[in-house]
Design an enzyme around this catalytic site. Structure first.
Site, PDB file in Angstrom:
ATOM      1  N   GLU A  51      -4.501  -2.379   1.967  1.00  0.00           N
ATOM      2  CA  GLU A  51      -4.595  -3.767   2.326  1.00  0.00           C
ATOM      3  C   GLU A  51      -5.366  -3.758   3.888  1.00  0.00           C
ATOM      4  OE1 GLU A  51      -4.646  -6.221   0.557  1.00  0.00           O
ATOM      5  OE2 GLU A  51      -3.505  -5.296  -1.056  1.00  0.00           O
TER       6      GLU A  51
HETATM    7  C1  LIG Z   1      -0.678   4.221  -2.550  1.00  0.00           C
HETATM    8  C2  LIG Z   1      -1.798   3.495  -2.512  1.00  0.00           C
HETATM    9  C3  LIG Z   1      -1.850   2.334  -2.995  1.00  0.00           C
HETATM   10  C4  LIG Z   1      -3.187   1.494  -2.874  1.00  0.00           C
HETATM   11  N1  LIG Z   1      -3.265   0.254  -3.704  1.00  0.00           N
HETATM   12  C5  LIG Z   1      -4.740  -0.122  -3.871  1.00  0.00           C
HETATM   13  C6  LIG Z   1      -4.738  -1.068  -4.646  1.00  0.00           C
HETATM   14  O1  LIG Z   1      -3.948  -1.813  -5.446  1.00  0.00           O
HETATM   15  N2  LIG Z   1      -6.189  -1.544  -4.895  1.00  0.00           N
HETATM   16  C7  LIG Z   1      -7.136  -1.273  -4.107  1.00  0.00           C
HETATM   17  O2  LIG Z   1      -8.217  -1.489  -4.046  1.00  0.00           O
HETATM   18  N3  LIG Z   1      -6.827  -0.097  -3.182  1.00  0.00           N
HETATM   19  C8  LIG Z   1      -5.561   0.428  -2.950  1.00  0.00           C
HETATM   20  N4  LIG Z   1      -5.397   1.473  -2.153  1.00  0.00           N
HETATM   21  C9  LIG Z   1      -6.486   1.946  -1.329  1.00  0.00           C
HETATM   22  C10 LIG Z   1      -6.501   1.476  -0.018  1.00  0.00           C
HETATM   23  O3  LIG Z   1      -6.635   0.193   0.266  1.00  0.00           O
HETATM   24  C11 LIG Z   1      -7.466   2.332   0.981  1.00  0.00           C
HETATM   25  O4  LIG Z   1      -6.924   3.683   0.758  1.00  0.00           O
HETATM   26  C12 LIG Z   1      -7.494   1.873   2.402  1.00  0.00           C
HETATM   27  O5  LIG Z   1      -8.065   0.446   2.272  1.00  0.00           O
HETATM   28  C13 LIG Z   1      -8.470   2.968   3.243  1.00  0.00           C
HETATM   29  O6  LIG Z   1      -9.309   3.116   2.527  1.00  0.00           O
HETATM   30  P1  LIG Z   1     -10.033   4.612   2.411  1.00  0.00           P
HETATM   31  O7  LIG Z   1      -8.703   5.432   1.701  1.00  0.00           O
HETATM   32  O8  LIG Z   1     -11.305   4.726   1.856  1.00  0.00           O
HETATM   33  O9  LIG Z   1     -10.074   5.295   3.897  1.00  0.00           O
HETATM   34  P2  LIG Z   1     -11.287   5.146   5.022  1.00  0.00           P
HETATM   35  O10 LIG Z   1     -11.971   3.739   4.702  1.00  0.00           O
HETATM   36  O11 LIG Z   1     -12.289   6.416   4.423  1.00  0.00           O
HETATM   37  O12 LIG Z   1     -10.746   5.298   6.221  1.00  0.00           O
HETATM   38  C14 LIG Z   1     -10.375   6.618   6.846  1.00  0.00           C
HETATM   39  C15 LIG Z   1      -9.991   6.331   8.128  1.00  0.00           C
HETATM   40  O13 LIG Z   1     -11.049   5.638   9.216  1.00  0.00           O
HETATM   41  C16 LIG Z   1     -10.744   4.531   9.620  1.00  0.00           C
HETATM   42  N5  LIG Z   1     -11.783   3.837   9.664  1.00  0.00           N
HETATM   43  C17 LIG Z   1     -12.794   3.392   8.669  1.00  0.00           C
HETATM   44  N6  LIG Z   1     -13.822   2.764   9.205  1.00  0.00           N
HETATM   45  C18 LIG Z   1     -13.759   2.348  10.552  1.00  0.00           C
HETATM   46  C19 LIG Z   1     -14.235   1.450  11.414  1.00  0.00           C
HETATM   47  N7  LIG Z   1     -15.245   0.595  11.236  1.00  0.00           N
HETATM   48  N8  LIG Z   1     -13.540   1.440  12.673  1.00  0.00           N
HETATM   49  C20 LIG Z   1     -12.291   1.931  13.102  1.00  0.00           C
HETATM   50  N9  LIG Z   1     -11.796   2.923  12.141  1.00  0.00           N
HETATM   51  C21 LIG Z   1     -12.315   3.026  10.782  1.00  0.00           C
HETATM   52  C22 LIG Z   1      -9.680   3.860   8.958  1.00  0.00           C
HETATM   53  O14 LIG Z   1      -8.820   3.058   9.650  1.00  0.00           O
HETATM   54  C23 LIG Z   1      -8.791   5.175   8.472  1.00  0.00           C
HETATM   55  O15 LIG Z   1      -7.988   5.553   9.600  1.00  0.00           O
HETATM   56  C24 LIG Z   1      -4.183   1.875  -2.213  1.00  0.00           C
HETATM   57  C25 LIG Z   1      -4.062   3.289  -1.372  1.00  0.00           C
HETATM   58  C26 LIG Z   1      -2.814   3.943  -1.359  1.00  0.00           C
HETATM   59  C27 LIG Z   1      -2.653   5.349  -0.998  1.00  0.00           C
END
Ligand SMILES: Cc1cc2nc3c(=O)[nH]c(=O)nc-3n(C[C@H](O)[C@H](O)[C@H](O)COP(=O)(O)OP(=O)(O)OC[C@H]3O[C@@H](n4cnc5c(N)ncnc54)[C@H](O)[C@@H]3O)c2cc1C
Length: 599
Positions: A441
């Site tokens: 989220e």
């Molecule tokens: C158990 C679990 C359940 C989930 N459930 C759902 C679900 O039901 N539906 C769904 O759609 N998704 C779901 N997710 C996905 C989750 O919402 C994403 O993993 C999360 O939003 C982060 O995206 P990412 O993993 O691609 O990380 P990334 O976006 O690649 O981020 C990696 C790191 O970079 C940082 N970062 C990225 N951009 C910036 C910026 N501009 N400035 C500063 N920092 C930044 C982030 O804070 C993070 O620390 C789930 C994930 C898990 C692990």
């Protein structure tokens, strides 16, 4: 895992004494049914379900996890039966629209239920939790036909919903998502793409699952302005409204993960799956914000639940576990040692958890009241004011509460010493389960950018002022109250400093936009502690008044006052570090060339 006991006294304190729910509900449109007696009865029943049905399944879900096969996902023993009981009890329809079978009660009441269910068993609570967000999105943006087809089934609990945003290459940066939606001649669309990490994406609890999916139309602009929103059911609705033929949606696998094992985290493949547009073309992300705000408050509850569960478990343990003697002399002279609750450091850990859990409850219920007003205020002016505050408080509630909730869960484990690290006690499960709260989220980093960039600086500080004005008023009204001085004085200082820090960051950002990113997480944490200070000062005031009246619940109110005192003297000072680091500038973060990181 400790047996969960719903903290009904504190729930009622926050609802009735701090937030005057009776007047709040009386001032909402169409909330006549939310009378004090009805609210009380619902909470009592909800507590029984959480304590007796969900809590015993929490360790079961952790140990068994979900299992995937080509036929679908099997949830842990007892999960399906608990879901059936939940549906039979009418719980999914509690706060939903009566036009589609809902009971029409205010959302904030649903939040209390989510707290109890989620604390008792977070992994289980996510199944109806995601469904609730999907319901809200269809309610807000769906056509009448979509509402008749899907809402009735989802509100009754016969079908559940999901939120399909994330793809392997993007989670925070949804502007780059690739799932495609091609229009068909019959007005539907064919969706192709793969979503990952989809919570509750596949399971055996219901016959149908309604996916809310973000995808791109042909020729859509790049970035966030080219994303549309679709309903894609696992089974296509048949003529008679029942779940018909299988759609081309499948669960490719489930993830093996750190915690929330009882909740299936799925790879969902859309292979030309039939779907229908919700809301206008290319405005999908805007529509999704409805879903996301609800989901963010829902996730904030995870921080509260982690703190509450850790606190309940570690308090019981600290009273029984004997180790060494109190520094000021034996407190249990007949025993071989004193219970560890006599030691100041153990008390620090217990009181931190208590201050976090009770402060979090106050913040979440306050936010939930704002959501009620956005949905049902009697005047447009009240609705607008609530909307502004809700927008401001949501990133704080989501990120601050999951961060400090996780800290509290860790302290719960620490109180158990080595035993906390052993699975039997359930404290390590609580830590593992709570960790995801800071990620999904919108990560803490993303929430912090939303708060400082979008909500505060882009409104020239107006949203912050809408909150600090209230704090200022409270401080002014209580300035002459000698007994409240220990709370009101530091609160007034923080409130003033909050505005000053915001101005400084705003000035720095005009010279260098990187300053926003460099300050944002410290700013968010500072804001969280400031909001907590306001809520704890208000709670202290109520407690003092009750104590002065000689209330029969002297113990409850003195504990409230003592916890407020703990918060002000031992947690609020953390703002000193955040204030210093948020102004430390971007250079120390950005000066180092990437190559130097590895030297
Ligand atoms: C158990 C679990 C359940 C989930 N459930 C759902 C679900 O039901 N539906 C769904 O759609 N998704 C779901 N997710 C996905 C989750 O919402 C994403 O993993 C999360 O939003 C982060 O995206 P990412 O993993 O691609 O990380 P990334 O976006 O690649 O981020 C990696 C790191 O970079 C940082 N970062 C990225 N951009 C910036 C910026 N501009 N400035 C500063 N920092 C930044 C982030 O804070 C993070 O620390 C789930 C994930 C898990 C692990």
């Amino acid at each position: 895992m400790p047996e969960y006991k719903a903290p009904l006294r504190d729930i009622k304190f926050v609802m009735n004494e701090l937030l005057d729910s009776e007047t709040h509900y009386a001032n909402l449109e169409n909330a006549e049914d939310a009378t004090p007696d009805m609210v009380d009865a619902i909470i009592q029943e909800g507590a029984k379900f959480a304590e007796q049905v969900l809590s015993p399944l929490n360790p079961v879900g952790d140990k068994e996890g979900c299992t995937w096969s080509e036929d679908g996902v099997t949830t842990p023993t007892g999960f399906k039966e608990a879901y059936n009981q939940f549906v039979e009890g009418g719980w999914p329809s509690l706060a939903a629209d009566p036009n589609y079978g809902g009971q029409g009660l205010p959302s904030s009441l649903g939040i209390v239920m989510s707290e109890m269910n989620g604390t008792a068993n977070w992994a289980w609570g996510m199944y109806p939790g995601l469904s609730h967000g999907a319901i809200n999105t269809i309610e807000a943006h769906g056509t009448e036909e979509q509402k008749q087809t899907y809402l009735t089934k989802m509100i009754s609990g016969e079908w559940t919903g999901t939120m399909c945003l994330t793809e392997a290459h993007c989670g925070s940066d949804l502007g780059t998502l690739r799932t495609k939606a091609e229009p068909n001649d019959d007005g539907s669309y064919s969706l192709t793409g793969t979503k990952i990490f989809i919570s509750a994406g596949e399971h055996d609890m219901t016959e149908n699952i309604v996916h809310i999916v973000l995808a791109r139309l042909p020729g859509a602009p790049s970035g966030t302005k080219g994303i549309s929103l679709f309903i894609v059911p696992k089974r296509l609705p048949a003529e008679d409204g029942s779940a018909g033929d299988r759609n081309a949606v499948s669960c490719g696998s489930i993830e093996h993960k750190m915690g929330i094992h009882g909740n299936a985290t799925c790879v969902i493949n859309f292979d030309g799956a039939k779907g229908w547009l919700i809301g206008p073309e290319n405005r999908g992300l805007n529509c999704m914000f409805t879903f996301m705000n609800v989901a963010r408050i829902g996730t904030a509850i995870q921080g509260l639940g982690a703190a509450e569960l850790g606190f309940q478990g570690s308090l019981a343990y600290a009273k029984e576990r004997l180790a060494m003697r109190s520094l000021s002399g034996p407190k249990n002279p007949d025993g071989i040692a004193d219970p560890i609750i006599v030691h100041p450091d153990v008390r620090r850990m217990l009181l931190t958890q208590k201050a976090v859990a009770e402060g979090a409850r106050a913040l979440i219920y306050l936010t939930a009241q704002k959501a009620d007003l956005v949905e049902r205020a009697k005047s447009e002016e009240d609705r607008k004011a609530a909307d502004e505050l809700l927008g401001f408080l949501t990133p704080i509630a989501k990120a601050f509460l999951t961060e400090i909730g996780y800290e509290a869960a860790n302290l719960g484990l620490q109180v158990f010493g080595g035993h906390g690290y052993i699975s039997e006690w359930g404290m390590e499960q609580n830590v593992r389960d709570a960790r995801i709260g800071m990620i999904y989220e919108g990560t803490t980093g993303i929430q912090a950018l939303d708060l400082l960039g979008r909500k505060v600086l882009m409104t020239q500080g107006e949203s912050l002022k809408s909150f600090t004005k209230q704090v200022h008023l409270f401080c002014k009204e209580n300035a002459d109250n000698e007994q409240l001085k220990e709370f009101v004085e530091p609160l007034a200082e923080i409130n003033k400093e909050w505005g000053e820090l915001t101005t400084k960051i705003g000035m720095n950002a005009m010279k260098n936009r990187e300053e926003v990113g460099a300050a944002s997480v410290d700013y968010l944490m500072y804001s969280g502690y400031a909001v907590f200070a306001y809520l704890w000062a208000r709670m202290a005031k109520i407690a003092q008044e009750k104590l002065a009246e000689g209330d029969s619940e002297e113990q409850f109110y003195s504990a409230k006052l003592q916890t407020a005192r703990f918060y002000f003297t031992r947690m609020l000072p953390r703002t000193r570090t955040h204030a210093a680091t948020m102004l430390a500038g971007a250079d120390t973060l950005l000066d180092m060339p990437e190559e130097n990181f590895a030297l």
